[in-house]
Design a protein around this motif. Structure first.
Motif, PDB file in Angstrom:
ATOM      1  N   THR A  78       0.753   8.510 -15.976  1.00 12.30           N
ATOM      2  CA  THR A  78      -0.085   8.338 -17.168  1.00 12.30           C
ATOM      3  C   THR A  78      -1.464   7.904 -16.711  1.00 12.30           C
ATOM      4  OG1 THR A  78       0.475   5.996 -17.416  1.00 12.30           O
ATOM      5  CG2 THR A  78       1.936   7.583 -18.502  1.00 12.30           C
ATOM      6  N   PRO A  79      -2.496   8.081 -17.547  1.00 11.25           N
ATOM      7  CA  PRO A  79      -3.838   7.646 -17.155  1.00 11.25           C
ATOM      8  C   PRO A  79      -3.886   6.164 -16.800  1.00 11.25           C
ATOM      9  CG  PRO A  79      -3.966   9.083 -19.063  1.00 11.25           C
ATOM     10  CD  PRO A  79      -2.503   8.818 -18.830  1.00 11.25           C
ATOM     11  N   LYS A  80      -3.196   5.339 -17.550  1.00 16.71           N
ATOM     12  CA  LYS A  80      -3.203   3.903 -17.273  1.00 16.71           C
ATOM     13  C   LYS A  80      -2.548   3.599 -15.932  1.00 16.71           C
ATOM     14  CE  LYS A  80      -1.776  -0.506 -19.346  1.00 16.71           C
ATOM     15  NZ  LYS A  80      -1.092  -1.132 -20.513  1.00 16.71           N
ATOM     16  N   ARG A  81      -1.439   4.263 -15.667  1.00 17.91           N
ATOM     17  CA  ARG A  81      -0.737   4.037 -14.398  1.00 17.91           C
ATOM     18  C   ARG A  81      -1.585   4.528 -13.235  1.00 17.91           C
ATOM     19  NH1 ARG A  81       4.259   6.158 -15.789  1.00 17.91           N
ATOM     20  NH2 ARG A  81       4.814   4.098 -16.583  1.00 17.91           N
ATOM     21  N   LEU A  82      -2.200   5.683 -13.394  1.00 19.56           N
ATOM     22  CA  LEU A  82      -3.040   6.230 -12.328  1.00 19.56           C
ATOM     23  C   LEU A  82      -4.224   5.319 -12.047  1.00 19.56           C
ATOM     24  CD1 LEU A  82      -3.748   8.467 -10.365  1.00 19.56           C
ATOM     25  CD2 LEU A  82      -4.849   9.704 -12.242  1.00 19.56           C
ATOM     26  N   ALA A  83      -4.791   4.738 -13.097  1.00 23.05           N
ATOM     27  CA  ALA A  83      -5.921   3.825 -12.895  1.00 23.05           C
ATOM     28  C   ALA A  83      -5.502   2.631 -12.048  1.00 23.05           C
ATOM     29  CB  ALA A  83      -6.463   3.369 -14.248  1.00 23.05           C
ATOM     30  N   GLY A  84      -4.278   2.136 -12.284  1.00 21.47           N
ATOM     31  CA  GLY A  84      -3.783   1.012 -11.487  1.00 21.47           C
ATOM     32  C   GLY A  84      -3.607   1.376 -10.031  1.00 21.47           C
ATOM     33  N   TYR A  85      -3.018   2.568  -9.767  1.00 18.71           N
ATOM     34  CA  TYR A  85      -2.842   3.008  -8.378  1.00 18.71           C
ATOM     35  C   TYR A  85      -4.195   3.168  -7.689  1.00 18.71           C
ATOM     36  CZ  TYR A  85       2.158   4.012  -9.127  1.00 18.71           C
ATOM     37  OH  TYR A  85       3.499   3.921  -9.374  1.00 18.71           O
ATOM     38  N   ARG A  86      -5.159   3.748  -8.390  1.00 18.37           N
ATOM     39  CA  ARG A  86      -6.457   3.996  -7.764  1.00 18.37           C
ATOM     40  C   ARG A  86      -7.223   2.710  -7.514  1.00 18.37           C
ATOM     41  NH1 ARG A  86      -8.227   9.751 -10.658  1.00 18.37           N
ATOM     42  NH2 ARG A  86      -7.018  11.018  -9.179  1.00 18.37           N
ATOM     43  N   LEU A  87      -7.036   1.731  -8.382  1.00 23.01           N
ATOM     44  CA  LEU A  87      -7.671   0.439  -8.159  1.00 23.01           C
ATOM     45  C   LEU A  87      -7.144  -0.189  -6.868  1.00 23.01           C
ATOM     46  CD1 LEU A  87      -9.643  -1.611  -9.416  1.00 23.01           C
ATOM     47  CD2 LEU A  87      -7.670  -2.673 -10.539  1.00 23.01           C
ATOM     48  N   ARG A  88      -5.854  -0.067  -6.651  1.00 22.52           N
ATOM     49  CA  ARG A  88      -5.275  -0.616  -5.422  1.00 22.52           C
ATOM     50  C   ARG A  88      -5.653   0.230  -4.218  1.00 22.52           C
ATOM     51  NH1 ARG A  88       0.715  -2.900  -6.566  1.00 22.52           N
ATOM     52  NH2 ARG A  88       0.231  -3.777  -4.539  1.00 22.52           N
ATOM     53  N   ALA A  89      -5.800   1.536  -4.417  1.00 25.90           N
ATOM     54  CA  ALA A  89      -6.153   2.403  -3.299  1.00 25.90           C
ATOM     55  C   ALA A  89      -7.542   2.089  -2.745  1.00 25.90           C
ATOM     56  CB  ALA A  89      -6.083   3.874  -3.740  1.00 25.90           C
ATOM     57  N   GLU A  90      -8.395   1.500  -3.576  1.00 22.77           N
ATOM     58  CA  GLU A  90      -9.753   1.173  -3.128  1.00 22.77           C
ATOM     59  C   GLU A  90      -9.754   0.185  -1.964  1.00 22.77           C
ATOM     60  OE1 GLU A  90     -11.871  -0.258  -6.492  1.00 22.77           O
ATOM     61  OE2 GLU A  90     -11.901   1.673  -7.547  1.00 22.77           O
ATOM     62  N   ARG A  91      -8.730  -0.651  -1.912  1.00 22.37           N
ATOM     63  CA  ARG A  91      -8.693  -1.639  -0.819  1.00 22.37           C
ATOM     64  C   ARG A  91      -7.745  -1.244   0.307  1.00 22.37           C
ATOM     65  NH1 ARG A  91      -4.535  -5.643  -1.126  1.00 22.37           N
ATOM     66  NH2 ARG A  91      -3.090  -5.255  -2.838  1.00 22.37           N
ATOM     67  N   ALA A  92      -7.239  -0.033   0.264  1.00 24.38           N
ATOM     68  CA  ALA A  92      -6.343   0.427   1.324  1.00 24.38           C
ATOM     69  C   ALA A  92      -7.153   0.882   2.532  1.00 24.38           C
ATOM     70  CB  ALA A  92      -5.466   1.569   0.808  1.00 24.38           C
ATOM     71  N   GLU A  93      -6.990   0.174   3.630  1.00 24.30           N
ATOM     72  CA  GLU A  93      -7.631   0.537   4.900  1.00 24.30           C
ATOM     73  C   GLU A  93      -6.553   0.574   5.971  1.00 24.30           C
ATOM     74  OE1 GLU A  93     -11.579  -1.271   5.738  1.00 24.30           O
ATOM     75  OE2 GLU A  93     -11.082  -2.585   4.041  1.00 24.30           O
ATOM     76  N   PRO A  94      -5.798   1.663   6.022  1.00 24.63           N
ATOM     77  CA  PRO A  94      -4.636   1.698   6.922  1.00 24.63           C
ATOM     78  C   PRO A  94      -4.982   1.533   8.395  1.00 24.63           C
ATOM     79  CG  PRO A  94      -5.120   3.875   6.016  1.00 24.63           C
ATOM     80  CD  PRO A  94      -5.942   2.903   5.249  1.00 24.63           C
ATOM     81  N   GLU A  95      -6.144   2.056   8.808  1.00 21.60           N
ATOM     82  CA  GLU A  95      -6.518   1.884  10.222  1.00 21.60           C
ATOM     83  C   GLU A  95      -6.668   0.405  10.563  1.00 21.60           C
ATOM     84  OE1 GLU A  95      -8.144   3.780   8.068  1.00 21.60           O
ATOM     85  OE2 GLU A  95      -8.347   5.831   8.856  1.00 21.60           O
ATOM     86  N   ARG A  96      -7.286  -0.350   9.646  1.00 19.86           N
ATOM     87  CA  ARG A  96      -7.455  -1.778   9.901  1.00 19.86           C
ATOM     88  C   ARG A  96      -6.109  -2.499   9.893  1.00 19.86           C
ATOM     89  NH1 ARG A  96     -11.031  -5.483   5.923  1.00 19.86           N
ATOM     90  NH2 ARG A  96      -9.156  -5.245   4.647  1.00 19.86           N
ATOM     91  N   ASP A  97      -5.221  -2.128   8.967  1.00 26.84           N
ATOM     92  CA  ASP A  97      -3.904  -2.770   8.916  1.00 26.84           C
ATOM     93  C   ASP A  97      -3.098  -2.480  10.175  1.00 26.84           C
ATOM     94  OD1 ASP A  97      -4.304  -3.966   6.458  1.00 26.84           O
ATOM     95  OD2 ASP A  97      -3.477  -2.272   5.324  1.00 26.84           O
ATOM     96  N   LEU A  98      -3.157  -1.228  10.640  1.00 27.43           N
ATOM     97  CA  LEU A  98      -2.424  -0.884  11.863  1.00 27.43           C
ATOM     98  C   LEU A  98      -3.005  -1.605  13.074  1.00 27.43           C
ATOM     99  CD1 LEU A  98      -1.892   2.934  11.219  1.00 27.43           C
ATOM    100  CD2 LEU A  98      -0.124   1.172  11.271  1.00 27.43           C
ATOM    101  N   ALA A  99      -4.319  -1.770  13.101  1.00 27.75           N
ATOM    102  CA  ALA A  99      -4.944  -2.521  14.199  1.00 27.75           C
ATOM    103  C   ALA A  99      -4.541  -3.991  14.129  1.00 27.75           C
ATOM    104  CB  ALA A  99      -6.462  -2.381  14.135  1.00 27.75           C
ATOM    105  N   ALA A 100      -4.430  -4.523  12.895  1.00 25.20           N
ATOM    106  CA  ALA A 100      -4.061  -5.928  12.734  1.00 25.20           C
ATOM    107  C   ALA A 100      -2.636  -6.183  13.217  1.00 25.20           C
ATOM    108  CB  ALA A 100      -4.200  -6.332  11.265  1.00 25.20           C
ATOM    109  N   ILE A 101      -1.706  -5.287  12.899  1.00 23.84           N
ATOM    110  CA  ILE A 101      -0.318  -5.499  13.329  1.00 23.84           C
ATOM    111  C   ILE A 101      -0.203  -5.333  14.836  1.00 23.84           C
ATOM    112  CG2 ILE A 101       0.510  -3.126  13.023  1.00 23.84           C
ATOM    113  CD1 ILE A 101       2.431  -6.328  12.111  1.00 23.84           C
ATOM    114  N   THR A 102      -0.990  -4.422  15.398  1.00 20.92           N
ATOM    115  CA  THR A 102      -0.978  -4.248  16.848  1.00 20.92           C
ATOM    116  C   THR A 102      -1.506  -5.501  17.544  1.00 20.92           C
ATOM    117  OG1 THR A 102      -1.272  -1.854  16.632  1.00 20.92           O
ATOM    118  CG2 THR A 102      -1.823  -2.836  18.758  1.00 20.92           C
ATOM    119  N   ALA A 103      -2.543  -6.114  16.971  1.00 28.32           N
ATOM    120  CA  ALA A 103      -3.105  -7.341  17.552  1.00 28.32           C
ATOM    121  C   ALA A 103      -2.094  -8.482  17.525  1.00 28.32           C
ATOM    122  CB  ALA A 103      -4.368  -7.740  16.785  1.00 28.32           C
TER     123      ALA A 103
END
Length: 409
Positions: A78-103
Motif C-alpha cells: 500500500t502507499p502507506k506501507r511503501l512510504a514506511g519502507y522507503r523512509l527506512r531505506a534512506e538510512r540503509a548503508e550496507p557497505e558501512r554496516d558490512l565494514a563495521a561488522i568486519t571491524a
C-alpha cells in the motif's frame, strides 16, 4: 548474475531464493542487498519475507527504492506501507554496516553461505534475511548440536541455580547452550556453560555490537570471545519490545529443543517453547513449586506437549542421538531390600517389641518350624535379630545397620 537455489552443502537446503554465484558462494550484490534489507524490513515481517522469496534480495531492494512503480505491484503493498519502507531505506548503508561488522571481527551470514544453519529455513517467509555474527565459532556446526535454555528475567534463586546447572551440564556433555543474554535465567545459563569452559551462543534483539542489557556487557563480551553472538539487526540497531518477541523464533528454530526454567503465564519464554513445538522441535520444562507464580507458565506448558526435565542428562536423552540416555534413577537400597522373600517374611513375623519363639515365628510367617529356625539364624548372622533366652527378638536399629554392613549384604 547467476540465479540459483541456495542449498546447504550437506543438508540440501530448502530453496528459499538466495542468489549464489557459479562456485556456490553468495554473490557480493546479493550480500549487499540482504544487508540493506536488515535495515529496511523488520525481523519476522512475513510480507517482506514473501516478497524476498518471490523477487530475490537484489530485485526487492531495487523495487523498494526505485521510482518506476514496480514496488506498488508487490502483493499486499500500500502507499502507506511503501512510504514506511522507503523512509527506512534512506538510512540503509550496507557497505558501512558490512565494514563495521568486519571491524568487530564478525561477519554477515546469508542463506547460501556454508555457515548458514539450514534449520532456520523451517521458518518459511519469516526466516531471517541474514544473521550478523560475532565470535570465532562456526554457526552452522554449533547449531547442529544446540539446546535453548530460556526463562524469566526476574527469576528466583531456584531458577538461577537450575539454569546455571543445566548450562554447565549441557556444556559438559558437549552441547551448545543458546539463550538471549537477558537478566535472570538467560544469563545464568550462559554463565553456567562458560564456567566449565563450554560452548554458548547469545541471540540478541539488537545489533551484535550493542551490549543489551547494559549490565551484561561483560558477559556478552565473553560470549563473543569464546562462543557466538548472533542477531538479525545490523550494527548499532537497538532493541524494541517487538524485536524481543521476534528474536525468540530464531532461538527456537536454531536449536534442537527449548527448555523453559521459570516463566509466568505471560512470558516470552513460553513464546519460544511454543514456536519450537510448531517447528517440530522439542519443548521441555523444569518444574517449580506449585505455589510459585514464576513457575505457573512452565506448569501450563507441561500440561500440554512439553516434557518434564530436571537435569542435563534428561534433556540430552530427548534431543540427542540414539544411546545418549539419562542414568537410571532409583531410591537408596537398604540391607533389608536384599533379603529373599521367605527370609523377609520371617523377619516381618517378629514382634516390634519383646521376643517370640521359633514356632510362633513359623506360624506367623507361614513356614515350617525348621525353615523358620534356619532363617532366624541367617538373620542373626546379618545383624537383624538376636537371641533372647529361648526366643528371638529384633536387634536394636543401630546394631542392625552396623552388622548388616559387616555381613556384606
Amino acid at each position: 548474475m547467476n540465479r540459483a537455489v541456495a542449498k546447504d552443502p550437506e543438508e540440501g537446503g530448502r530453496g528459499l531464493g538466495a542468489e549464489v554465484g557459479p562456485g556456490g558462494a553468495v554473490s557480493g550484490e546479493e550480500r549487499l542487498a540482504r544487508a540493506a534489507l536488515t535495515r529496511i524490513v523488520e525481523p519476522g515481517d512475513e510480507r517482506g519475507g514473501r516478497w524476498l522469496r518471490e523477487c530475490g534480495a537484489v530485485e526487492l531492494v531495487r523495487r523498494l527504492t526505485g521510482t518506476d512503480g514496480a514496488a506498488e505491484r508487490l502483493g499486499g503493498m500500500t502507499p502507506k506501507r511503501l512510504a514506511g519502507y522507503r523512509l527506512r531505506a534512506e538510512r540503509a548503508e550496507p557497505e558501512r554496516d558490512l565494514a563495521a561488522i568486519t571491524a568487530l571481527g564478525g561477519r554477515f551470514v546469508c542463506p547460501g553461505d556454508r555457515e548458514w544453519p539450514s534449520q532456520l529455513d523451517d521458518l518459511g517467509d519469516v526466516r531471517p534475511t541474514g544473521l550478523w555474527v560475532r565470535g570465532p565459532r562456526d554457526l552452522r556446526l554449533w547449531a547442529l548440536r544446540s539446546v535453548a535454555v530460556v526463562g524469566a528475567r526476574a527469576c528466583t534463586p531456584y531458577g538461577s541455580h537450575m539454569a546455571a546447572g543445566l548450562g554447565a551440564g549441557l556444556a559438559e556433555l558437549g552441547w551448545v547452550v543458546v539463550s538471549g543474554a537477558a537478566f535472570g535465567v538467560d544469563g545464568a545459563a550462559h554463565r553456567g556453560a562458560l564456567a566449565v569452559g563450554g560452548a554458548t551462543a547469545a541471540v540478541l534483539a539488537c545489533g551484535v555490537d550493542v551490549p543489551y542489557p547494559r549490565g551484561h556487557a561483560e558477559l556478552i563480551g565473553r560470549i563473543a570471545e569464546q562462543g557466538l553472538v548472533i542477531g538479525e539487526l545490523p550494527p548499532s540497531d537497538h532493541p524494541t519490545r517487538g524485536r524481543f518477541i521476534q528474536r525468540n523464533r530464531v532461538i527456537a528454530a536454531l536449536t534442537r529443543g527449548t527448555v523453559v526454567v521459570e516463566a509466568e503465564y505471560r512470558s516470552g519464554s513460553l513464546v519460544t517453547a511454543r514456536c519450537a513445538q510448531r517447528l517440530g522441535r522439542l519443548s521441555m520444562g523444569v518444574p517449580g513449586p506449585a505455589t510459585s507464580g514464576l513457575s505457573a507458565g512452565v506448569h501450563e506448558l507441561l500440561r500440554g506437549e512439553a516434557v518434564l526435565v530436571t537435569d542435563a542428562s534428561e534433556i540430552v536423552e530427548l534431543v540427542g542421538d540414539m544411546g545418549e540416555l539419562a542414568p537410571a534413577r532409583t531410591g537408596p537400597v537398604h540391607p533389608r531390600d536384599l533379603l529373599d522373600p521367605v527370609t523377609a517374611r520371617v523377619l516381618d513375623a517378629l514382634p516390634g517389641r519383646g521376643a517370640a519363639d521359633g514356632r510362633e515365628v513359623a506360624r506367623t510367617a507361614g513356614t515350617s518350624a525348621d525353615e523358620a529356625l534356619g532363617r532366624l539364624y541367617e538373620l542373626h548372622s546379618l545383624g537383624f535379630v538376636e537371641r533372647d533366652g529361648e526366643g528371638w527378638r529384633l536387634a536394636p536399629p543401630a546394631t542392625r545397620r552396623d552388622d548388616a554392613r559387616r555381613g556384606g549384604t
